[in-house]
Write an enzyme that holds these catalytic residues in place. Structure first.
Site, mmCIF file in Angstrom:
data_model
loop_
_atom_site.group_PDB
_atom_site.id
_atom_site.type_symbol
_atom_site.label_atom_id
_atom_site.label_comp_id
_atom_site.label_asym_id
_atom_site.label_seq_id
_atom_site.Cartn_x
_atom_site.Cartn_y
_atom_site.Cartn_z
ATOM 1 C CG ASP A 132 67.013 25.369 8.619
ATOM 2 O OD1 ASP A 132 66.628 25.050 7.684
ATOM 3 O OD2 ASP A 132 67.685 24.162 9.309
ATOM 4 C CE LYS A 133 64.818 32.940 14.859
ATOM 5 N NZ LYS A 133 65.283 32.713 15.400
#
Length: 297
Positions: A132-133
């Site tokens: 994820d970011k």
């Protein structure tokens, strides 16, 4: 586009959202506009689909994203003619999308690494798996198609090693355990994942490293790789990852997102057959919060 209903008994709008790439709101819009047909006839959203119904709908047009090499600082932990291992910083998106056209890991890879596999086409060159970011840590990158296929197969067979470090809310009752709960798209919020009977099998192992009363430091090992798996599983057992804006409480540790770090990555080299293992230190902000928690004990 056309699809066949495998299991009936639900509303048309819900069935269409679950079986297609449409959100429920978009499915409703198409139904109201008369663009959705059941066995050749327009139906209302409340129509209960039957097993074998043939649904026709309009596929969403995907916005094309241009990939441009960008001179973004990139920590390359290891690199040879076949593979690279990258330590992705928190806050960096892995590949461009409609909301993130630049500043991504792929933009940086195109600048720093000239040869990348084309298995995923121009959209995700070299990308074998994602994090994820706002999760930091290690990612494997394939520099040619043969390497990509080998690494992807090892992931599919659950032979790769992926260990994460996380700060989670609360005091876990056990020092170690296994979370086995299927994960799929949330029926309440299509942007989120959830533990659901309709989801795909997901297994996460955890081991407590240190306890701080209101928080616990844990090591988590992935046996499967579902979207948001660790975040969903930890929230499911009542111990969401600290700083997680989607699955955790608002009152949490100050930071730039979830305190989740892909610390250890291991796999078989696609050319040499050597077992390779890499490790990345915790980000500075993670270390700072740990020091604060230790000082408060």
């Amino acid at each position: 586009m056309e699809l066949i209903i495998k299991t009936g008994g639900v509303r048309l709008d819900k069935a269409l959202a679950e079986e297609s790439n449409l959100s429920r709101s978009v499915a409703n819009e198409q139904i109201k506009a008369g663009q959705v047909f059941v066995n050749g006839q327009a139906k209302k959203a409340k129509y209960v689909v039957q097993t074998g119904d043939r649904i026709t709908y309009q596929e969403l047009l995907v916005e094309e994203v241009a990939y441009v090499p960008e001179n973004i600082p990139l920590e390359i932990v290891y690199q040879d003619q076949d593979i690279a291992v990258i330590n992705k910083p928190q806050g960096m998106v892995v590949h461009p999308s409609a909301g993130h056209a630049s500043g991504t890991l792929v933009n940086a890879l195109l600048y720093h690494i000239k040869d990348l596999s084309g298995i995923n086409g121009v959209l995700r060159p070299g990308i074998v798996h994602r994090i994820d970011k706002d999760t930091s840590g290690l990612l494997m990158i394939a520099k040619n198609d043969a390497a990509h296929l080998a690494l992807a197969q090892e992931l599919k067979e659950q032979k790769s090693l992926r260990k994460y470090i996380a700060l989670v809310h609360g005091n876990l009752p056990k020092d170690r355990g296994i979370i086995e709960a299927p994960i799929g798209r949330s029926e309440k919020d299509r942007k989120k994942q959830a533990v659901t009977a309709k989801g795909k099998p997901a297994v996460t192992r955890f081991q407590v490293l240190e306890r701080f009363g209101a928080y616990t430091l844990v090591e988590l090992t992935l046996e499967t790789g579902r979207t948001h798996q660790i975040r969903v599983h930890m929230a499911y057992i009542g111990h969401p990852v600290a700083g997680d804006p989607a699955y955790g409480p608002k009152k949490t540790l100050a930071g730039k997102g979830q305190f989740l770090h892909a610390q250890t990555l291991g796999f078989t080299h696609p050319r040499t057959g050597e077992i390779m293992t890499f490790s990345a230190p915790l980000p500075a902000i993670f270390e700072e919060r740990l020091s604060e928690l230790k000082n408060k004990r």
